[in-house]
Design an enzyme around this catalytic site. Structure first.
Site, PDB file in Angstrom:
ATOM      1  N   SER A  52       0.829  -1.208   0.000  1.00 33.94           N
ATOM      2  CA  SER A  52       0.000   0.000   0.000  1.00 33.94           C
ATOM      3  C   SER A  52       0.862   1.257   0.000  1.00 33.94           C
ATOM      4  CB  SER A  52      -0.903   0.012   1.230  1.00 33.94           C
ATOM      5  OG  SER A  52      -1.668  -1.167   1.294  1.00 33.94           O
TER       6      SER A  52
HETATM    7  N1  SAH Z   1      -0.690  -5.331   3.995  1.00 36.04           N
HETATM    8  C1  SAH Z   1       0.085  -5.520   2.774  1.00 36.04           C
HETATM    9  C2  SAH Z   1      -0.636  -5.083   1.500  1.00 36.04           C
HETATM   10  C3  SAH Z   1      -1.538  -6.104   1.126  1.00 36.04           C
HETATM   11  S1  SAH Z   1      -2.179  -6.238  -0.502  1.00 36.04           S
HETATM   12  C4  SAH Z   1       1.430  -4.858   2.855  1.00 36.04           C
HETATM   13  O1  SAH Z   1       1.695  -4.156   3.829  1.00 36.04           O
HETATM   14  O2  SAH Z   1       2.229  -5.067   1.940  1.00 36.04           O
HETATM   15  C5  SAH Z   1      -3.498  -7.355  -0.062  1.00 36.04           C
HETATM   16  C6  SAH Z   1      -3.066  -8.755   0.284  1.00 36.04           C
HETATM   17  O3  SAH Z   1      -4.233  -9.447   0.731  1.00 36.04           O
HETATM   18  C7  SAH Z   1      -2.549  -9.547  -0.921  1.00 36.04           C
HETATM   19  O4  SAH Z   1      -1.288 -10.064  -0.619  1.00 36.04           O
HETATM   20  C8  SAH Z   1      -3.588 -10.649  -1.090  1.00 36.04           C
HETATM   21  O5  SAH Z   1      -3.050 -11.860  -1.570  1.00 36.04           O
HETATM   22  C9  SAH Z   1      -4.143 -10.792   0.326  1.00 36.04           C
HETATM   23  N2  SAH Z   1      -5.473 -11.404   0.451  1.00 36.04           N
HETATM   24  C10 SAH Z   1      -6.557 -11.252  -0.349  1.00 36.04           C
HETATM   25  N3  SAH Z   1      -7.598 -11.998   0.105  1.00 36.04           N
HETATM   26  C11 SAH Z   1      -7.156 -12.624   1.238  1.00 36.04           C
HETATM   27  C12 SAH Z   1      -7.753 -13.546   2.163  1.00 36.04           C
HETATM   28  N4  SAH Z   1      -9.017 -13.995   2.019  1.00 36.04           N
HETATM   29  N5  SAH Z   1      -7.010 -13.973   3.210  1.00 36.04           N
HETATM   30  C13 SAH Z   1      -5.723 -13.560   3.377  1.00 36.04           C
HETATM   31  N6  SAH Z   1      -5.095 -12.715   2.529  1.00 36.04           N
HETATM   32  C14 SAH Z   1      -5.801 -12.252   1.474  1.00 36.04           C
END
Ligand code: SAH
Length: 204
Positions: A52
């Site tokens: 993000s």
């Molecule tokens: N917090 C992260 C940014 C995340 S992007 C950082 O600091 O870099 C969103 C993430 O959520 C992605 O890696 C995606 O694979 C994950 N995601 C999406 N659906 C999910 C679910 N049901 N359970 C766990 N992770 C999930």
């Protein structure tokens, strides 16, 4: 990055600023993007996912109002950056990622920063993390169409969730969910955001 993107935009909570000073975003972006680690944007981390924008990480950390000693769940480990930031405020942070390759990439980074192996989890966060519930704080970094029931159930009374909510291809808003001491749920809208959709959630 901290002065221009975060403090200048009104996030001045000392614990949040201190957390950003302790975690270098460059350690969480792919090598070839290191020179862009401090730009005011999300960056690709592979597999269609992103780390993000720094301001959004700061805003969500601020809205979460985490206190030292609290138990926190993050859904969507991604690069591990948000989890590392939270871990500087309270060591009791659990993070869950559904994409195995991202989990494998983030895990050693987080272990190096003092996470225990069981705090970095591969799985579907749509269901929360029942074995560790309840949580004082839950932060979700992928957007579901509505707030998953399991997360509300796994929130401790007095607790708080920060989550982007919006149907696929629709505007998303950050929502703040609070659970009072007697279990009453209140949902407030913060501002518009853009996160990748939350996957998972299908019946097993
Ligand atoms: N917090 C992260 C940014 C995340 S992007 C950082 O600091 O870099 C969103 C993430 O959520 C992605 O890696 C995606 O694979 C994950 N995601 C999406 N659906 C999910 C679910 N049901 N359970 C766990 N992770 C999930």
């Amino acid at each position: 990055m901290i002065q221009h993107q975060i403090v200048a935009r009104d996030i001045t909570t000392p614990a949040v600023i201190a957390a950003f000073r302790q975690v270098d975003r460059a350690d969480f972006v792919p090598n070839e993007l290191r020179t862009r680690a401090y730009t005011d944007r999300p960056l690709p981390i592979g597999l269609g996912q992103t780390i993000s924008q720094p301001y959004v990480v700061a805003l969500m950390t601020d809205l979460l109002q985490v206190q030292q000693g609290q138990k926190v769940l993050e859904i969507g480990t991604g690069s591990g950056y948000q989890a590392a930031i939270l871990h500087t405020i309270t060591p009791n942070v659990f993070t869950i990622e559904i994409v195995e390759a991202l989990y494998r990439q983030a895990k050693p980074r987080l272990l190096k920063r003092g996470f225990r192996p069981e705090q970095v989890v591969l799985g579907d966060g749509y269901r929360g993390l029942p074995r560790e519930a309840p949580f004082d704080r839950i932060i979700v970094t992928a957007a579901p169409p509505q707030i998953p029931r399991a997360l509300i159930d796994q929130l401790r009374p007095g607790g708080r969730i920060v989550i982007p909510v919006g149907a696929k291809d629709h505007p998303q808003f950050l929502q703040i969910v609070t659970k009072s001491k007697d279990g009453k749920i209140t949902v407030g809208n913060s501002r518009p955001v853009r996160f990748v959709p939350m996957t998972g959630g299908e019946p097993r």
